[in-house]
Design a protein around this motif. Structure first.
Motif, PDB file in Angstrom:
ATOM      1  N   LEU A 206      15.819  30.276 -11.114  1.00 12.47           N
ATOM      2  CA  LEU A 206      14.588  29.507 -11.214  1.00 12.47           C
ATOM      3  C   LEU A 206      14.894  28.198 -11.932  1.00 12.47           C
ATOM      4  CD1 LEU A 206      11.497  29.336 -10.840  1.00 12.47           C
ATOM      5  CD2 LEU A 206      11.258  30.508 -13.051  1.00 12.47           C
ATOM      6  N   LEU A 207      14.483  27.082 -11.342  1.00 13.37           N
ATOM      7  CA  LEU A 207      14.810  25.757 -11.865  1.00 13.37           C
ATOM      8  C   LEU A 207      13.534  24.961 -12.130  1.00 13.37           C
ATOM      9  CD1 LEU A 207      16.841  23.347 -12.330  1.00 13.37           C
ATOM     10  CD2 LEU A 207      16.640  22.925  -9.862  1.00 13.37           C
ATOM     11  N   THR A 208      13.438  24.334 -13.309  1.00 11.51           N
ATOM     12  CA  THR A 208      12.372  23.357 -13.570  1.00 11.51           C
ATOM     13  C   THR A 208      12.982  22.149 -14.263  1.00 11.51           C
ATOM     14  OG1 THR A 208      11.652  23.959 -15.831  1.00 11.51           O
ATOM     15  CG2 THR A 208      10.800  25.304 -14.010  1.00 11.51           C
ATOM     16  N   LEU A 209      12.618  20.967 -13.814  1.00 10.09           N
ATOM     17  CA  LEU A 209      13.116  19.718 -14.397  1.00 10.09           C
ATOM     18  C   LEU A 209      12.003  18.681 -14.404  1.00 10.09           C
ATOM     19  CD1 LEU A 209      16.496  19.381 -12.427  1.00 10.09           C
ATOM     20  CD2 LEU A 209      16.267  20.087 -14.826  1.00 10.09           C
ATOM     21  N   HIS A 242       7.751  19.413 -10.470  1.00 14.14           N
ATOM     22  CA  HIS A 242       6.798  18.655 -11.282  1.00 14.14           C
ATOM     23  C   HIS A 242       6.454  17.356 -10.551  1.00 14.14           C
ATOM     24  CE1 HIS A 242       5.358  16.226 -14.691  1.00 14.14           C
ATOM     25  NE2 HIS A 242       5.186  17.351 -15.355  1.00 14.14           N
ATOM     26  N   PRO A 243       5.212  16.880 -10.644  1.00 13.46           N
ATOM     27  CA  PRO A 243       4.829  15.662  -9.913  1.00 13.46           C
ATOM     28  C   PRO A 243       5.744  14.460 -10.169  1.00 13.46           C
ATOM     29  CG  PRO A 243       2.875  16.743 -10.761  1.00 13.46           C
ATOM     30  CD  PRO A 243       4.050  17.512 -11.293  1.00 13.46           C
ATOM     31  N   ARG A 244       6.186  14.260 -11.424  1.00 19.32           N
ATOM     32  CA  ARG A 244       7.043  13.106 -11.700  1.00 19.32           C
ATOM     33  C   ARG A 244       8.425  13.274 -11.061  1.00 19.32           C
ATOM     34  NH1 ARG A 244       8.075  10.688 -16.142  1.00 19.32           N
ATOM     35  NH2 ARG A 244      10.314  10.475 -15.890  1.00 19.32           N
ATOM     36  N   THR A 245       8.872  14.532 -10.946  1.00 17.89           N
ATOM     37  CA  THR A 245      10.171  14.795 -10.325  1.00 17.89           C
ATOM     38  C   THR A 245      10.085  14.643  -8.810  1.00 17.89           C
ATOM     39  OG1 THR A 245      10.557  16.408 -12.092  1.00 17.89           O
ATOM     40  CG2 THR A 245      12.083  16.440 -10.237  1.00 17.89           C
ATOM     41  N   LYS A 246       8.946  15.013  -8.243  1.00 15.55           N
ATOM     42  CA  LYS A 246       8.794  14.982  -6.783  1.00 15.55           C
ATOM     43  C   LYS A 246       8.974  13.574  -6.219  1.00 15.55           C
ATOM     44  CE  LYS A 246       5.882  16.706  -3.029  1.00 15.55           C
ATOM     45  NZ  LYS A 246       6.179  15.575  -2.134  1.00 15.55           N
ATOM     46  N   PRO A 264       3.701  22.964  -7.913  1.00 17.33           N
ATOM     47  CA  PRO A 264       3.414  23.609  -9.206  1.00 17.33           C
ATOM     48  C   PRO A 264       2.579  24.869  -8.992  1.00 17.33           C
ATOM     49  CG  PRO A 264       3.068  21.249  -9.354  1.00 17.33           C
ATOM     50  CD  PRO A 264       3.313  21.545  -7.907  1.00 17.33           C
ATOM     51  N   MET A 265       2.824  25.880  -9.819  1.00 20.07           N
ATOM     52  CA  MET A 265       2.177  27.184  -9.630  1.00 20.07           C
ATOM     53  C   MET A 265       1.223  27.503 -10.761  1.00 20.07           C
ATOM     54  SD  MET A 265       5.345  29.544  -8.407  1.00 20.07           S
ATOM     55  CE  MET A 265       6.394  28.988  -7.062  1.00 20.07           C
TER      56      MET A 265
END
Length: 365
Positions: A206-209, A242-246, A264-265
């Motif tokens: 699972l990755l989040t940035l 994340h919206p800024r990453t997208k 996002p969930m």
């Protein structure tokens, strides 16, 4: 006793949910009533980043929504302060309760103190030492004028003592994020992508940035993603974006068959993914806490952390922002050689009760 509880952004909601439940429980047990007023500053206004959390976590509708989202840091701070000042003048409490380290936390604390209203800070005293993070400035400013400090760890207590805060104003209570986690473990929801992507327990990363150091430079983001995909074998990598990453990701057009991009969930779906992951790669502070309590290996792509207890006691490791440094840690996970870790003191699911009992004692409820 009248208390105004402030929530502004997604992490805040997870922290206030158990506090509101603890107030309701306190009031139902024949105590002098604690009247609370929930104010949502509107700092986050995307439904997945805000409204869903109220629904999933059983948080009642806010008494007021200041709708102060958008704009630069300064514009947002000014909008929150202006609107919260009016809110306090119309509905003056004995104390405000702020949580975490978002812009709303700092802005509302300043506003309250200038009106002569006490402020208590939940998750006080945490420090990363990185002044390039807006959150670090929010923490320092908030704690410089707070009246009482509810802390998550002995590290936080020491930061406050070194800043000259007396022990009678420091209340080591634990972590309300963990209260929320434990209250919802039996309610977790399988996200739609679980079946559609054929995911299996402990068989994916699972990755989040979202931190600027990781995502603002398109070349660096591409290098980081390539490193992850090249080192995770045949395992899928789930990446709620994340919206800024997208925006940056769309610009570079990076794709890989094993990289599963998702919107996002909600809280219940996201915790389901953490709980069932082989490991988590993140630059978020809160996720490191949840991974620690759930016993999931966690790699933090940052050069500093405000939650060192997740490293010294938990399952987290601080990797840094150089993608090359991630490789040996990914290999460790795949080989099954990750440290076991444990749960920090007072991360037991009873933090909100301790907070409410202390509030009642301090403000004569």
């Amino acid at each position: 006793m009248k208390v105004t509880i402030v929530a502004g952004a997604r992490p805040n909601f997870m922290k206030i949910s158990p506090i509101i439940k603890a107030i309701q429980h306190y009031n139902s047990n024949g105590h002098s009533k604690i009247d609370y007023r929930l104010v949502h500053t509107g700092q986050h206004y995307d439904k997945k980043m805000s409204a869903d959390f109220f629904e999933q976590l059983g948080i009642p509708e806010p008494h007021a929504n200041l709708e102060a989202g958008g704009g630069t840091q300064a514009e947002q701070t000014a909008a929150i302060m202006t609107r919260f000042e009016k809110e306090l003048m119309e509905n003056r409490p004995g104390v405000i309760l702020v949580v975490g380290d978002v812009t709303s936390t700092m802005a509302c604390t300043i506003t309250a103190k200038k009106l002569g209203v006490d402020a208590v800070h939940v998750e006080a005293g945490i420090r990363s030492g990185d002044m390039t993070m807006p959150e670090e400035i929010n923490r320092i400013v908030t704690d410089s004028i707070t009246d009482h400090f509810f802390t998550t760890s002995e590290f936080a207590n020491e930061h406050l003592r070194r800043a000259g805060v007396s022990d009678e104003r420091i209340h080591f209570v634990g972590n309300t994020m963990i209260d929320t986690l434990q209250q919802n473990l039996g309610r977790l929801q399988e996200p739609a992508l679980w079946k559609s992507e054929g995911l299996k327990e402990k068989q994916y990363f699972l990755l989040t940035l979202h931190r600027p150091a990781n995502v603002d430079d398109p070349a660096n983001l591409q290098h980081l993603l390539s490193t992850i995909m090249n080192t995770t074998g045949n395992h899928p990598v789930v990446f709620p974006v994340h919206p800024r990453t997208k925006k940056i990701l769309d610009g570079i057009g990076y794709r890989d068959n094993r990289l599963i991009l998702a919107d996002p969930m909600g809280y219940l779906e996201f915790i389901f993914l953490i709980r069932n992951a082989m490991a988590v790669i993140t630059d978020s502070g809160g996720i490191t806490e949840e991974a620690t309590v759930l016993g999931i290996p966690c790699m933090t792509m940052r050069d500093s952390t405000e939650r060192p207890e997740t490293i010294t006691m938990g399952t987290n490791e601080l990797i840094g922002t150089d993608p090359a440094k991630l490789i040996p840690y990914l290999e460790k996970v795949i080989q099954g050689n990750w440290k076991k870790g444990g749960i920090p003191p007072m991360w037991d699911g009873n933090t909100a009760t301790r907070i409410v009992d202390k509030l009642a004692a301090l403000y004569n409820a």
